[in-house]
Design a protein around this motif. Sequence first.
Motif: not given
Length: 188
Positions: A5, A8, A65
Amino acid sequence: AMLHALAHIEYGAIDLAFDMIGRFGAGAPRGFVDDWIARADEASHFALLTRRLRALGSVYGALPAHDGLWEAAQATAGDRLARLAVVPMLLEARGLDVTPATVERFERAGDATSARVLDRIYRDEIGHVAAGVRWFGYFCASEGFAPPSHWQSLVSTHFRGAVKPPFNDSARLSAGLTKDFYLAIAVP
């Protein structure tokens, strides 16, 4: 999942730094462009995180994501003050709030390497928030706005989420983001 995460977010932040230049750099002082070129260090953050993912047996793209950062950029595409208010001064400042606890969680789990990566990114992010605060203040002054109240108005208009504690007041202050910006609109 956490490292994915964060990778991203950093990947999106690379695009946003250059979008800031392309979208809002014309006619701005050279220092504005220079500050956002310097934000390309988001690429080094992305590289650190993707190397760490590989070391742990994963790759970037292995998990879904969210696009919250890019959605915020789209919502502020027509207003440089709104972009500065929402992206570096709200979303990146939120990273300052949550990263120290995330570093501690990695340390408690015995993953000192990931903790060091996140700590490095955290220290750099203070500078990113500071650039947003600096240019927000500059453009507010040139356009005749009071920075804290204008920030609050822009966040209320262009951000769908809530401004909520906990706040890392010392890191925010290091970046120049004082409590008079965010406490007035924070939800308990």
